[in-house]
Design a protein around this motif. Sequence first.
Motif, short mmCIF file in Angstrom:
data_model
loop_
_atom_site.label_atom_id
_atom_site.label_comp_id
_atom_site.label_asym_id
_atom_site.label_seq_id
_atom_site.Cartn_x
_atom_site.Cartn_y
_atom_site.Cartn_z
N LEU A 96 0.83 -1.21 0.00
CA LEU A 96 0.00 0.00 0.00
C LEU A 96 0.86 1.26 0.00
N GLN A 97 0.24 2.38 -0.39
CA GLN A 97 0.95 3.65 -0.47
C GLN A 97 1.46 4.12 0.90
N ASN A 98 0.75 3.75 1.97
CA ASN A 98 1.15 4.22 3.29
C ASN A 98 2.23 3.36 3.95
N CYS A 99 2.74 2.36 3.24
CA CYS A 99 3.81 1.51 3.78
C CYS A 99 5.08 2.34 3.90
N LEU A 100 5.69 2.29 5.07
CA LEU A 100 6.88 3.11 5.32
C LEU A 100 8.14 2.54 4.67
N ASP A 101 8.17 1.22 4.41
CA ASP A 101 9.33 0.57 3.82
C ASP A 101 9.24 0.58 2.30
N ASP A 102 10.39 0.50 1.65
CA ASP A 102 10.47 0.39 0.20
C ASP A 102 9.94 -0.97 -0.23
N LYS A 103 9.22 -1.03 -1.34
CA LYS A 103 8.61 -2.29 -1.79
C LYS A 103 9.64 -3.38 -2.07
N HIS A 104 10.83 -2.98 -2.54
CA HIS A 104 11.89 -3.96 -2.80
C HIS A 104 12.44 -4.53 -1.50
N HIS A 105 12.53 -3.69 -0.48
CA HIS A 105 12.97 -4.15 0.83
C HIS A 105 11.93 -5.09 1.43
N VAL A 106 10.66 -4.77 1.28
CA VAL A 106 9.57 -5.62 1.77
C VAL A 106 9.64 -6.98 1.07
N ALA A 107 9.81 -6.97 -0.25
CA ALA A 107 9.89 -8.22 -1.02
C ALA A 107 11.07 -9.07 -0.56
N GLU A 108 12.22 -8.44 -0.38
CA GLU A 108 13.43 -9.16 0.05
C GLU A 108 13.24 -9.79 1.43
N GLU A 109 12.62 -9.05 2.33
CA GLU A 109 12.38 -9.54 3.68
C GLU A 109 11.43 -10.74 3.68
N ILE A 110 10.37 -10.66 2.89
CA ILE A 110 9.41 -11.77 2.81
C ILE A 110 10.08 -13.00 2.20
N VAL A 111 10.85 -12.81 1.13
CA VAL A 111 11.53 -13.92 0.47
C VAL A 111 12.49 -14.60 1.44
N ASN A 112 13.25 -13.82 2.19
CA ASN A 112 14.21 -14.40 3.14
C ASN A 112 13.51 -15.17 4.25
N GLN A 113 12.42 -14.65 4.76
CA GLN A 113 11.75 -15.30 5.88
C GLN A 113 10.89 -16.49 5.48
N THR A 114 10.40 -16.51 4.24
CA THR A 114 9.55 -17.62 3.80
C THR A 114 10.32 -18.63 2.95
N ARG A 115 11.54 -18.30 2.59
CA ARG A 115 12.36 -19.14 1.70
C ARG A 115 11.65 -19.41 0.38
N SER A 116 11.04 -18.36 -0.15
CA SER A 116 10.33 -18.46 -1.43
C SER A 116 11.18 -17.79 -2.50
N PHE A 117 10.67 -17.77 -3.72
CA PHE A 117 11.36 -17.15 -4.85
C PHE A 117 10.62 -15.90 -5.26
N LEU A 118 11.36 -14.83 -5.49
CA LEU A 118 10.77 -13.59 -5.99
C LEU A 118 10.66 -13.70 -7.51
N VAL A 119 9.44 -13.65 -7.99
CA VAL A 119 9.21 -13.71 -9.44
C VAL A 119 9.37 -12.31 -10.02
N GLN A 120 8.69 -11.32 -9.38
CA GLN A 120 8.74 -9.96 -9.92
C GLN A 120 8.17 -8.97 -8.91
N VAL A 121 8.72 -7.77 -8.93
CA VAL A 121 8.10 -6.63 -8.25
C VAL A 121 7.69 -5.68 -9.36
N ILE A 122 6.38 -5.48 -9.52
CA ILE A 122 5.89 -4.62 -10.59
C ILE A 122 4.86 -3.68 -10.01
N GLY A 123 5.09 -2.39 -10.16
CA GLY A 123 4.21 -1.41 -9.54
C GLY A 123 4.28 -1.59 -8.04
N ASN A 124 3.13 -1.76 -7.41
CA ASN A 124 3.08 -2.01 -5.97
C ASN A 124 2.73 -3.47 -5.68
N MET A 125 2.98 -4.35 -6.63
CA MET A 125 2.70 -5.78 -6.46
C MET A 125 3.99 -6.58 -6.36
#
Length: 98
Positions: free
Chosen positions: A51-80
Amino acid sequence: MLTNKQKRFLRAKSHAVQPIFQVGKGGINQNMIVQINEALEARELIKISVLQNCLDDKHHVAEEIVNQTRSFLVQVIGNMIILYKPSKENKQIELPGR
């Protein structure tokens, strides 16, 4: 690690997927990580909306989720954020080139 061909395949499959999580002002917490892990086990391919009100950068959020879930990042596009993790018990998506 996913190859470019596999990422393209997953991006194409993700067009029909609706985001099932939203990351807002509160950021990511442990409860959200547990829920994302359960959703990845059930679906293998998910979208997360930042969301727009998220204080963290979307790429940082994606990296943190990937590290903690041991998943693969397919793509960060827009806010998805698009994530993939093969299911242990309910394999639905067969990746090309494996």
